[in-house]
Design an enzyme around this catalytic site. Sequence first.
Site, short mmCIF file in Angstrom:
data_model
loop_
_atom_site.label_atom_id
_atom_site.label_comp_id
_atom_site.label_asym_id
_atom_site.label_seq_id
_atom_site.Cartn_x
_atom_site.Cartn_y
_atom_site.Cartn_z
N TYR A 172 0.83 -1.21 0.00
CA TYR A 172 0.00 0.00 0.00
C TYR A 172 0.87 1.26 0.00
O TYR A 172 0.63 2.20 -0.77
CB TYR A 172 -0.90 -0.04 1.23
CG TYR A 172 -1.77 1.15 1.46
CD1 TYR A 172 -2.90 1.38 0.68
CD2 TYR A 172 -1.50 2.04 2.49
CE1 TYR A 172 -3.73 2.46 0.91
CE2 TYR A 172 -2.31 3.13 2.73
CZ TYR A 172 -3.43 3.35 1.94
OH TYR A 172 -4.24 4.43 2.17
N LYS A 176 1.00 4.11 -2.93
CA LYS A 176 0.66 5.49 -2.63
C LYS A 176 1.82 6.44 -2.92
O LYS A 176 1.61 7.57 -3.36
CB LYS A 176 0.22 5.62 -1.17
CG LYS A 176 -1.13 4.98 -0.87
CD LYS A 176 -2.24 5.57 -1.72
CE LYS A 176 -3.62 5.13 -1.27
NZ LYS A 176 -4.71 5.65 -2.12
#
Length: 304
Positions: A172, A176
């Site tokens: 993640y 991002k």
Amino acid sequence: MTTGICTGRVAVVTGAGRGLGRAHALALAAEGAKVVVNDLGVGLDGTGGAAGPAQQVVEEIRALGGEAVAHGGDIATADGAASLIATALNAFGRLDTLVNNAGFLRDRMLVNLDEDDWDAVVRVHLKGHFLPLKHAAAHWRTEAKAGRTPAARVVNTGSGAGLLGSVGQGNYAAAKAGIVGLTLVAAAELAGYGVQVNAIAPAARTRMTERTFADTMAAPEEGAFDAMAPENVSPLVVWLGSAASAGVTGRVFEAEAGRITVMEGWRPGPTADKGARWTPAEAGETALKLLADAERPQPVYGAR
């Protein structure tokens, strides 16, 4: 109180069936935008799928007097992203704002992180930003070349995990961080076509955060300010998605509760130049001296 700041604009919001995306879609509609509500209706880990969440948000918007249509395609595929932009153009005749928000989590420590979980999270977050942006940008470029330069806006969704790192969220955080890089490149490449591209790093209570950060995301006592309500983030998204944000592009904003922060990224710090090649020992000694003069990095989320 609404101001009509988005009156006449058409906005697309991905991952808008729940949480932050839903809050953004409702806030954009409340300010006069016509909204395409995209959502696959998947579970927290990206599995399953149902059309219900997107359609429910559409009905909420219509019940409040707004205009909206649902889109249930997978925006991390070329066909799904193309049909997303086509839905806006076919339903409302134009596209002004793209809010990339779709995502899910598959948290694991790195040594336990399967390749499939890495690929799935990077796919929905990073590729799921790239493809809608690509197809929207192609439309806006065509408009600009035809002499109809738009006041187009893109709001990407980053995360503090992508700015500082987050233990147990390597996939993640990497995705991002990639979104921030994509935002900077897109802002530079698309400026000549009337397109502004910014990113937010929100902190709010959603399906993804209420488990990972349960204590921080807990709802307050009745009557107290709900600092973690996703609706707190949406006003900044609405403004960035409106023509009122003219001149603001290539920026990353952190948004949480009643706080907005302009995030300042990598920039040169202390430096040394020998004018010739260093030996390893010299390089190490110099690096330590430079680090002594540099600002200490903020801690990674969850680091012990």
